[in-house]
Design an enzyme around this catalytic site. Structure first.
Site, PDB file in Angstrom:
ATOM      1  N   CYS A  47       0.831  -1.221   0.114  1.00 18.12           N
ATOM      2  CA  CYS A  47      -0.186   0.045  -0.001  1.00 18.12           C
ATOM      3  C   CYS A  47       0.686   1.320   0.141  1.00 18.12           C
ATOM      4  CB  CYS A  47      -1.008  -0.077   1.101  1.00 18.12           C
ATOM      5  SG  CYS A  47      -2.067  -1.244   1.247  1.00 18.12           S
ATOM      6  N   ASP A  48       2.118   1.115  -0.072  1.00 14.91           N
ATOM      7  CA  ASP A  48       2.717   2.544  -0.127  1.00 14.91           C
ATOM      8  C   ASP A  48       4.220   2.211  -1.080  1.00 14.91           C
ATOM      9  OD1 ASP A  48       3.878   5.283   0.541  1.00 14.91           O
ATOM     10  OD2 ASP A  48       4.628   4.691   2.293  1.00 14.91           O
TER      11      ASP A  48
END
Length: 83
Positions: A47-48
């Site tokens: 997610c990053d």
């Protein structure tokens, strides 16, 4: 601790002034995808994903290339989720 893990992809891009050969880009792309795939196999979504969160490993001695055992590690799991 970060110095012992290696340099980030951003550091490598800055040092080389983003002058990679086609073969280097293809090799890097495959290794990035492999690292993400291994993370997904463990049941996590990062997610990053960004160049700062990929470490390129510590160089071997002399003028050799990066050690493949330490190549392309992912860091910063603060936003990661299990699925």
């Amino acid at each position: 601790m970060m110095e012992r893990l290696g340099v980030s992809l951003v550091d490598v891009l800055t040092k080389t002034e983003m002058n990679f050969s086609y073969d280097q880009i293809m090799s890097l792309g495959v290794q990035l995808i492999d690292a993400i795939e291994k993370l997904h196999e463990l049941g996590y979504v990062h997610c990053d994903l960004k160049p700062e969160n990929f470490l390129m490993g510590l160089p071997k001695t002399g003028n050799q290339t990066y050690n493949p055992d330490f190549f392309c590690k992912i860091i910063d799991f603060g936003l990661a989720h299990s699925y």
